[in-house]
Design an enzyme around this catalytic site. Structure first.
Site, PDB file in Angstrom:
ATOM      1  N   HIS A 149       3.294   6.972  -6.911  1.00 37.05           N
ATOM      2  CA  HIS A 149       2.639   8.185  -7.397  1.00 37.05           C
ATOM      3  C   HIS A 149       3.717   9.429  -7.091  1.00 37.05           C
ATOM      4  O   HIS A 149       3.608  10.356  -8.080  1.00 37.05           O
ATOM      5  CB  HIS A 149       1.474   8.264  -6.405  1.00 37.05           C
ATOM      6  CG  HIS A 149       0.293   9.328  -6.671  1.00 37.05           C
ATOM      7  ND1 HIS A 149      -0.719   9.359  -6.108  1.00 37.05           N
ATOM      8  CD2 HIS A 149       0.364   9.786  -7.934  1.00 37.05           C
ATOM      9  CE1 HIS A 149      -1.561  10.236  -6.949  1.00 37.05           C
ATOM     10  NE2 HIS A 149      -0.861  10.540  -8.001  1.00 37.05           N
ATOM     11  N   HIS A 156       0.917  -1.001   0.061  1.00 37.96           N
ATOM     12  CA  HIS A 156      -0.011  -0.001  -0.019  1.00 37.96           C
ATOM     13  C   HIS A 156       0.814   1.321  -0.094  1.00 37.96           C
ATOM     14  O   HIS A 156       0.730   1.967  -0.922  1.00 37.96           O
ATOM     15  CB  HIS A 156      -0.818  -0.086   1.310  1.00 37.96           C
ATOM     16  CG  HIS A 156      -1.736   0.982   1.314  1.00 37.96           C
ATOM     17  ND1 HIS A 156      -3.273   1.198   1.038  1.00 37.96           N
ATOM     18  CD2 HIS A 156      -1.480   2.281   1.821  1.00 37.96           C
ATOM     19  CE1 HIS A 156      -3.628   2.342   1.197  1.00 37.96           C
ATOM     20  NE2 HIS A 156      -2.846   3.321   1.730  1.00 37.96           N
ATOM     21  N   GLU A 157       1.695   1.303   0.983  1.00 35.20           N
ATOM     22  CA  GLU A 157       2.635   2.489   1.213  1.00 35.20           C
ATOM     23  C   GLU A 157       3.587   2.557  -0.371  1.00 35.20           C
ATOM     24  O   GLU A 157       3.856   3.615  -0.446  1.00 35.20           O
ATOM     25  CB  GLU A 157       3.355   2.466   2.287  1.00 35.20           C
ATOM     26  CG  GLU A 157       2.543   2.443   3.638  1.00 35.20           C
ATOM     27  CD  GLU A 157       1.632   3.643   3.737  1.00 35.20           C
ATOM     28  OE1 GLU A 157       1.602   4.695   3.135  1.00 35.20           O
ATOM     29  OE2 GLU A 157       0.565   3.302   4.426  1.00 35.20           O
ATOM     30  N   HIS A 160       1.897   4.398  -2.924  1.00 36.79           N
ATOM     31  CA  HIS A 160       1.924   5.961  -2.758  1.00 36.79           C
ATOM     32  C   HIS A 160       3.051   6.337  -3.365  1.00 36.79           C
ATOM     33  O   HIS A 160       3.287   7.475  -3.972  1.00 36.79           O
ATOM     34  CB  HIS A 160       1.661   6.248  -1.203  1.00 36.79           C
ATOM     35  CG  HIS A 160       0.378   6.139  -0.639  1.00 36.79           C
ATOM     36  ND1 HIS A 160      -0.660   6.995  -1.201  1.00 36.79           N
ATOM     37  CD2 HIS A 160      -0.384   5.698   0.357  1.00 36.79           C
ATOM     38  CE1 HIS A 160      -1.858   6.698  -0.635  1.00 36.79           C
ATOM     39  NE2 HIS A 160      -1.700   6.155   0.324  1.00 36.79           N
TER      40      HIS A 160
HETATM   41 ZN   LIG Z   1      -2.998   5.360   2.099  1.00 40.27          ZN
END
Ligand SMILES: [Zn+2]
Length: 674
Positions: free
Chosen positions: A471, A464-465, A468
């Site tokens: 991105h 998940h991290e 990010h």
């Molecule tokens: Zn998040």
């Protein structure tokens, strides 16, 4: 000697020179950066030349270059590795920084220049990205009240300050109720609890100065207690205390505070010209209107409720077989659901763990990024802010893309949770600036010489991290203010939640989930049980979440309720809330929406992003999880674009259409059983 925070960083990749950065240098550096920022803002506002995009908007983008440099390094470090000095500095900086930003938005001469550009925007020959930055800059000024005058302006300042006080009060009351209550357990009461819950109850007892083990209202203790304790009377007592936080009629009661917050929010929205607070809040989000949010939530509500009711029937039967009379109650759900999970999935954490090694999961996240986007990761031999934080040089075809720092182990100096932050964001206004991106987690550190092992939830957090981080690392825009993750709140979780799906690709687990001692791959049937268990009890989870999101929305969409508790009861009755499930966060302890403004009329955001990530991953499943053409579409239209275009336009460019809820329902296992 120049303050190391302010000096030019001549290190490789212009990394902060961590070894030289001393806490005593932070405050002078922040003060110097604020003066520099103030001088730059004044120069823009007082410029005798007519406003242009360059001398106003671009100049504003550059005004805080030093401040961003200092704060990026300091807050990046302080979140992951704080001490008393750093804590005190953060408390001191918070009002200084909010005063600074209010000063900027209240600068009438500056706003006038922005407004002039806005009125002339059609004739300015701006690129699409410049148009967007101009719109966003003006909008943030207007939303802060830059257009208000006289009594309205004063009233706005009063409301903001009162709301800040009430938000803090709400959190402190909640903490007060959570700290005060505990339930003592005798040795007999421990029966049926697994060792880790017994240990947690004993250490909680010591902390409270009790004679023996206790249950407290901390989520990490009460949830497993409700799941494992066979004592229905104790579960009921604990659950009732948990559900009553902020609603006990004592000094910590939050009901009146919630009412006043809702009333002030409505007044604030009306002063700014909006019909209500939800309209104000959602204007800048991808969802845009309360109707769109309600529509999504209600589409998910019906199948979630049906699934929960099917599950409730099974759990009620188990309870009757246990010889318990009466209806399934909220304090029964977790207990019988836990029993059922064990019977149906037989997934033993202890058996699973040796297969999920931290280093192999990092390798898995990197390999997926390589197969999708061609990124390569080379360990960097640099001193970071802590020996546990490791750095990598991220390249593509030999080109430097980013520095990635992974700081994975829990320690006392780190705040809880997991997050991604950038010490420096990508931009091109002041040269080809590449980002420094951090992933911070709280995984248990192994004894020296042993491999660090993760739970499956930990591994998902890591992915998940890292989503990010992608991105940020793939960002390719000109302006800092729209770089990387600077997007709408209900869009920002798309890249991160989407990346979690690659962990569930069987070939990824087959390759990287290998046993720490034997090196053997995870057995096929364990892998299948693991993936199947992911949709377990989603009816319950979805019902408790969606009911909270609906109450949040209705509170803010329309006149503020005179009696929020009564309004809450009416909303739940209207949607037919199942009796054995309660809201995940009821009003008197709904900190997401009352402790501050962050998630007010925005609690729906998690699900909004999930609709997209489920639909977006289906695009890959339709071809292959590593389809290069689809990965390029994702990068070109979403991961490289930051906030340079409206989120809906970005998503539609990637997928050719907006998503429906079907992929989410399928992902949560909520489509009616055949
Ligand atoms: Zn998040």
């Amino acid at each position: 000697m120049t303050n190391p925070y302010l000096a030019e960083w001549t290190t490789e990749f212009n990394l902060p020179p961590f070894a030289d950065l001393k806490d005593e240098d932070v405050k002078p550096a922040v003060e110097a950066a604020l003066s520099e920022g103030r001088a730059a803002i004044k120069a823009i506002a007082d410029n005798p030349e007519a406003p242009t995009f360059a001398n106003t908007i671009e100049a504003l983008e550059k005004a805080d270059a030093t401040l961003s440099k200092v704060l990026g390094a300091f807050y990046g470090m302080a979140g992951a590795d704080t001490n008393d000095t750093r804590d005190a500095l953060m408390r001191e900086f918070s009002p200084m920084l909010s005063a600074y930003s209010s000063e900027i938005t209240a600068n009438a001469a500056l706003f006038q220049r922005i407004e002039t550009l806005w009125q002339e925007r059609e004739s300015l020959d701006l690129t699409d990205e410049q148009q967007r930055v101009l719109m966003l800059t003006r909008r943030s000024f207007v939303r802060s009240g830059a257009k208000l005058e006289g009594a309205d302006k004063d009233r706005m300042a009063e409301i903001k300050s009162r709301l800040a006080t009430l938000g803090t009060q709400f959190s402190q009351n909640l903490l007060g109720d959570e700290r005060e209550w505990f339930m003592e357990l005798s040795e007999d009461d421990l029966e049926g609890l697994p060792q880790f819950v017994v240990d947690a109850a004993r250490s909680a007892g010591e902390e409270k100065g009790a004679k023996g083990p206790v249950v407290t209202l901390s989520r990490s203790l009460i949830t497993p207690f409700l799941q494992f304790s066979p004592r229905r009377d104790l579960r009921e007592k604990a659950f009732r205390a948990w559900a009553a936080r902020g609603e006990n009629g004592n000094a910590n009661d939050n009901r009146e505070i919630a009412r006043e917050i809702l009333e002030l929010r409505e007044e604030r929205a009306r002063l700014l010209g909006y019909e209500n607070f939800a309209a104000y809040k959602l204007e800048t989000e991808m969802a845009k209107t309360p109707e769109h949010v309600r529509d999504l939530l209600m589409r998910v509500w019906a199948p979630a409720k049906e699934a929960a009711e099917r599950d409730a029937a099974i759990l009620s039967k188990m309870m009757a077989e246990d010889g318990v009379n009466g209806d399934l109650a909220p304090w029964d759900w977790r207990y019988y659901s836990g029993k059922r999970r064990k019977a149906e999935h037989d997934l033993d954490e202890a058996e699973l763990k040796p297969y999920l090694q931290l280093d192999r999961m990092i390798e898995a996240a990197f390999t997926c990024a390589n197969r999708l986007f061609g990124l390569e990761f080379e360990p960097l031999d640099v001193t970071t802010y802590h020996p546990d934080a490791r750095a990598w040089n991220v390249t593509r075809n030999g080109r430097h893309m980013a520095v990635f720092i992974g700081d994975y182990f829990a320690r006392g100096s780190k705040r809880s949770g997991a997050w991604c932050t950038a010490m420096r964001s990508q931009q091109k206004l002041e040269g080809d600036i590449r980002p420094i991106v951090l992933n911070v987690c709280n995984f248990a550190k192994p004894p020296k010489g042993e491999a660090a092992l993760l739970s499956y939830d930990d591994a998902r957090t890591l992915f998940h991290e890292f989503g990010h981080a992608l991105h940020q690392m793939l960002s390719d825009v000109t302006y800092d203010s729209i770089s990387g993750t600077s997007v709408a709140r209900d869009f920002v979780e798309l890249p991160s939640q989407l990346y979690e799906h690659w962990l569930e690709v069987p070939e990824v687990l087959e390759e990287f989930a290998t046993h720490a001692e034997t090196g053997a791959p995870m057995p096929r049937d364990m892998l299948e049980r693991l993936l199947a268990a992911q949709t377990y009890d989603q009816g319950f989870a979805t019902v408790e979440y969606v009911s909270s999101a609906l109450v949040d929305l209705e509170f803010h969409d329309g006149p503020a309720p005179k009696d929020p508790m009564k309004a809450q009861a009416e909303i739940l009755a209207k949607i037919g809330m199942p009796k054995a499930i309660t809201m995940r966060h009821a009003t008197p302890h709904f900190a997401h929406i009352f402790s501050g403004d962050g998630y007010s009329s925005g609690y729906y955001s998690y699900m909004w992003s999930e609709v997209m990530d489920a639909d977006a991953f289906e695009a890959f499943e339709e071809t292959s999880p590593f389809d290069p053409a689809m990965a390029k579409r994702l990068e070109d239209n979403i991961l490289s674009k930051g906030g340079s275009e409206d989120a809906e336009a970005l998503y539609t460019a990637f997928r050719g259409r907006m998503p429906g809820v079907e992929a989410l329902l399928k992902g949560r296992g909520l489509l009616a059983a055949e």
